[in-house]
Write a protein that holds these residues in place. Structure first.
Motif, PDB file in Angstrom:
ATOM      1  N   LYS A 115      52.113  44.809 165.953  1.00 49.63           N
ATOM      2  CA  LYS A 115      51.363  44.635 167.193  1.00 49.63           C
ATOM      3  C   LYS A 115      51.362  45.962 167.942  1.00 49.63           C
ATOM      4  CE  LYS A 115      50.798  41.363 170.907  1.00 49.63           C
ATOM      5  NZ  LYS A 115      51.226  40.081 171.435  1.00 49.63           N
ATOM      6  N   PRO A 116      50.185  46.433 168.344  1.00 49.52           N
ATOM      7  CA  PRO A 116      50.129  47.731 169.019  1.00 49.52           C
ATOM      8  C   PRO A 116      50.869  47.690 170.357  1.00 49.52           C
ATOM      9  CG  PRO A 116      47.904  46.840 168.661  1.00 49.52           C
ATOM     10  CD  PRO A 116      48.884  45.830 168.194  1.00 49.52           C
ATOM     11  N   SER A 117      51.737  48.672 170.554  1.00 53.85           N
ATOM     12  CA  SER A 117      52.483  48.752 171.811  1.00 53.85           C
ATOM     13  C   SER A 117      52.120  50.024 172.574  1.00 53.85           C
ATOM     14  CB  SER A 117      53.985  48.715 171.521  1.00 53.85           C
ATOM     15  OG  SER A 117      54.334  49.805 170.708  1.00 53.85           O
ATOM     16  N   TYR A 118      51.041  50.633 172.181  1.00 49.46           N
ATOM     17  CA  TYR A 118      50.591  51.863 172.810  1.00 49.46           C
ATOM     18  C   TYR A 118      49.271  51.585 173.533  1.00 49.46           C
ATOM     19  CZ  TYR A 118      48.103  51.694 168.371  1.00 49.46           C
ATOM     20  OH  TYR A 118      47.377  51.278 167.300  1.00 49.46           O
ATOM     21  N   PRO A 119      48.967  52.389 174.542  1.00 48.79           N
ATOM     22  CA  PRO A 119      47.704  52.171 175.253  1.00 48.79           C
ATOM     23  C   PRO A 119      46.506  52.490 174.360  1.00 48.79           C
ATOM     24  CG  PRO A 119      48.790  54.160 176.048  1.00 48.79           C
ATOM     25  CD  PRO A 119      49.733  53.489 175.086  1.00 48.79           C
ATOM     26  N   THR A 120      45.519  51.647 174.425  1.00 46.29           N
ATOM     27  CA  THR A 120      44.319  51.845 173.608  1.00 46.29           C
ATOM     28  C   THR A 120      43.128  52.160 174.509  1.00 46.29           C
ATOM     29  OG1 THR A 120      43.949  49.471 173.606  1.00 46.29           O
ATOM     30  CG2 THR A 120      45.109  50.383 171.711  1.00 46.29           C
ATOM     31  N   GLY A 121      43.317  53.036 175.450  1.00 43.38           N
ATOM     32  CA  GLY A 121      42.288  53.354 176.427  1.00 43.38           C
ATOM     33  C   GLY A 121      41.153  54.198 175.889  1.00 43.38           C
ATOM     34  N   ILE A 122      41.408  55.013 174.887  1.00 52.10           N
ATOM     35  CA  ILE A 122      40.358  55.880 174.335  1.00 52.10           C
ATOM     36  C   ILE A 122      39.640  55.127 173.223  1.00 52.10           C
ATOM     37  CG2 ILE A 122      39.870  58.069 173.187  1.00 52.10           C
ATOM     38  CD1 ILE A 122      42.480  59.134 174.431  1.00 52.10           C
ATOM     39  N   PRO A 123      38.341  54.917 173.379  1.00 55.28           N
ATOM     40  CA  PRO A 123      37.607  54.190 172.338  1.00 55.28           C
ATOM     41  C   PRO A 123      37.632  54.928 170.996  1.00 55.28           C
ATOM     42  CG  PRO A 123      36.211  54.600 174.274  1.00 55.28           C
ATOM     43  CD  PRO A 123      37.502  55.326 174.481  1.00 55.28           C
ATOM     44  N   ASN A 124      37.839  54.188 169.940  1.00 57.40           N
ATOM     45  CA  ASN A 124      37.833  54.710 168.562  1.00 57.40           C
ATOM     46  C   ASN A 124      38.891  55.773 168.294  1.00 57.40           C
ATOM     47  OD1 ASN A 124      35.652  53.031 167.776  1.00 57.40           O
ATOM     48  ND2 ASN A 124      34.245  54.448 168.772  1.00 57.40           N
ATOM     49  N   PHE A 125      39.913  55.849 169.114  1.00 56.42           N
ATOM     50  CA  PHE A 125      40.980  56.820 168.891  1.00 56.42           C
ATOM     51  C   PHE A 125      41.743  56.516 167.601  1.00 56.42           C
ATOM     52  CE2 PHE A 125      45.260  58.604 169.630  1.00 56.42           C
ATOM     53  CZ  PHE A 125      44.893  59.934 169.796  1.00 56.42           C
ATOM     54  N   ASP A 126      41.796  55.242 167.249  1.00 55.74           N
ATOM     55  CA  ASP A 126      42.514  54.852 166.031  1.00 55.74           C
ATOM     56  C   ASP A 126      41.849  55.400 164.768  1.00 55.74           C
ATOM     57  OD1 ASP A 126      40.328  53.018 166.332  1.00 55.74           O
ATOM     58  OD2 ASP A 126      41.317  51.695 164.868  1.00 55.74           O
ATOM     59  N   LYS A 127      40.572  55.745 164.857  1.00 54.18           N
ATOM     60  CA  LYS A 127      39.882  56.302 163.678  1.00 54.18           C
ATOM     61  C   LYS A 127      40.501  57.633 163.272  1.00 54.18           C
ATOM     62  CE  LYS A 127      37.020  52.877 163.874  1.00 54.18           C
ATOM     63  NZ  LYS A 127      37.806  51.932 164.647  1.00 54.18           N
ATOM     64  N   ILE A 128      40.962  58.404 164.253  1.00 55.42           N
ATOM     65  CA  ILE A 128      41.630  59.671 163.944  1.00 55.42           C
ATOM     66  C   ILE A 128      42.916  59.391 163.164  1.00 55.42           C
ATOM     67  CG2 ILE A 128      42.795  61.681 164.951  1.00 55.42           C
ATOM     68  CD1 ILE A 128      40.746  61.437 167.276  1.00 55.42           C
ATOM     69  N   GLY A 129      43.617  58.336 163.562  1.00 54.37           N
ATOM     70  CA  GLY A 129      44.820  57.934 162.841  1.00 54.37           C
ATOM     71  C   GLY A 129      44.518  57.514 161.417  1.00 54.37           C
ATOM     72  N   HIS A 130      43.416  56.802 161.217  1.00 54.37           N
ATOM     73  CA  HIS A 130      43.018  56.391 159.871  1.00 54.37           C
ATOM     74  C   HIS A 130      42.684  57.612 159.006  1.00 54.37           C
ATOM     75  CE1 HIS A 130      42.717  51.947 159.909  1.00 54.37           C
ATOM     76  NE2 HIS A 130      42.620  52.125 161.228  1.00 54.37           N
ATOM     77  N   VAL A 131      41.906  58.524 159.561  1.00 49.90           N
ATOM     78  CA  VAL A 131      41.537  59.733 158.813  1.00 49.90           C
ATOM     79  C   VAL A 131      42.797  60.519 158.450  1.00 49.90           C
ATOM     80  CG1 VAL A 131      40.351  61.961 158.938  1.00 49.90           C
ATOM     81  CG2 VAL A 131      39.213  59.905 159.778  1.00 49.90           C
ATOM     82  N   GLY A 132      43.654  60.748 159.435  1.00 50.55           N
ATOM     83  CA  GLY A 132      44.879  61.522 159.192  1.00 50.55           C
ATOM     84  C   GLY A 132      45.813  60.849 158.206  1.00 50.55           C
ATOM     85  N   SER A 133      45.983  59.548 158.349  1.00 54.61           N
ATOM     86  CA  SER A 133      46.872  58.811 157.446  1.00 54.61           C
ATOM     87  C   SER A 133      46.399  58.890 156.001  1.00 54.61           C
ATOM     88  CB  SER A 133      46.964  57.338 157.860  1.00 54.61           C
ATOM     89  OG  SER A 133      47.548  57.220 159.122  1.00 54.61           O
ATOM     90  N   PHE A 134      45.111  58.685 155.788  1.00 54.57           N
ATOM     91  CA  PHE A 134      44.611  58.697 154.411  1.00 54.57           C
ATOM     92  C   PHE A 134      44.489  60.112 153.861  1.00 54.57           C
ATOM     93  CE2 PHE A 134      44.297  54.291 154.928  1.00 54.57           C
ATOM     94  CZ  PHE A 134      44.226  53.748 153.654  1.00 54.57           C
ATOM     95  N   PHE A 135      44.352  61.100 154.728  1.00 54.64           N
ATOM     96  CA  PHE A 135      44.424  62.487 154.268  1.00 54.64           C
ATOM     97  C   PHE A 135      45.825  62.753 153.711  1.00 54.64           C
ATOM     98  CE2 PHE A 135      45.461  66.945 154.745  1.00 54.64           C
ATOM     99  CZ  PHE A 135      44.333  67.586 154.259  1.00 54.64           C
TER     100      PHE A 135
END
Length: 134
Positions: free
Chosen positions: A37-57
């Motif tokens: 469960k996310p415990s961090y603020p999700t205020g920036i739209p689509n910020f998680d996409k950067i995490g997806h790109v970085g993780s799979f890189f």
């Protein structure tokens, strides 16, 4: 004194074992982050996409260093993991599946191969040799 290549072969084996352990730890970390469960603020739209790109890189990089698979084998295996992640997230009440997340995962894999291609091209152009690239 006679020199042998045993140390070179031993070093490669040790490095691959280290990368396999690093890959396993990264898979555990990514799985924890995407299933918890996310415990961090999700205020920036689509910020998680950067995490997806970085993780799979990083997953692509570690998989390549650990196993040296063909590009299509690596891409299919990590694409399967990305689909698995989204399927599990679709079943969690506090998460949601997203095709955009899958695309971000594929961008991470593609970005790894693009940077790897640039790296290899640099060494070929500069006529430098690195034994692990071949």
């Amino acid at each position: 004194m006679i020199e042998t290549n045993d140390t070179d072969e031993y070093d490669v084996i040790n490095r691959q074992v280290i990368f396999k352990w690093a890959l396993a730890l990264m898979l555990i970390l990514v799985s924890y982050l995407v299933f918890s469960k996310p415990s961090y603020p999700t205020g920036i739209p689509n910020f998680d996409k950067i995490g997806h790109v970085g993780s799979f890189f990083v997953l692509s990089y570690l998989t390549y260093l650990a196993f040296r698979p063909k590009w299509y084998t690596l891409a299919v295996i990590l694409a399967g993991y990305a689909v698995f992640i989204e399927a599990v997230q679709s079943q969690l009440s506090y998460r949601s599946a997203s095709f955009a997340d899958f695309i971000a995962d594929m961008v991470g894999i593609s970005l790894f191969y693009f940077t790897h291609w640039l790296y290899c091209r640099y060494f070929k152009t500069a006529k430098l040799t690195e034994p692990d690239l071949q």
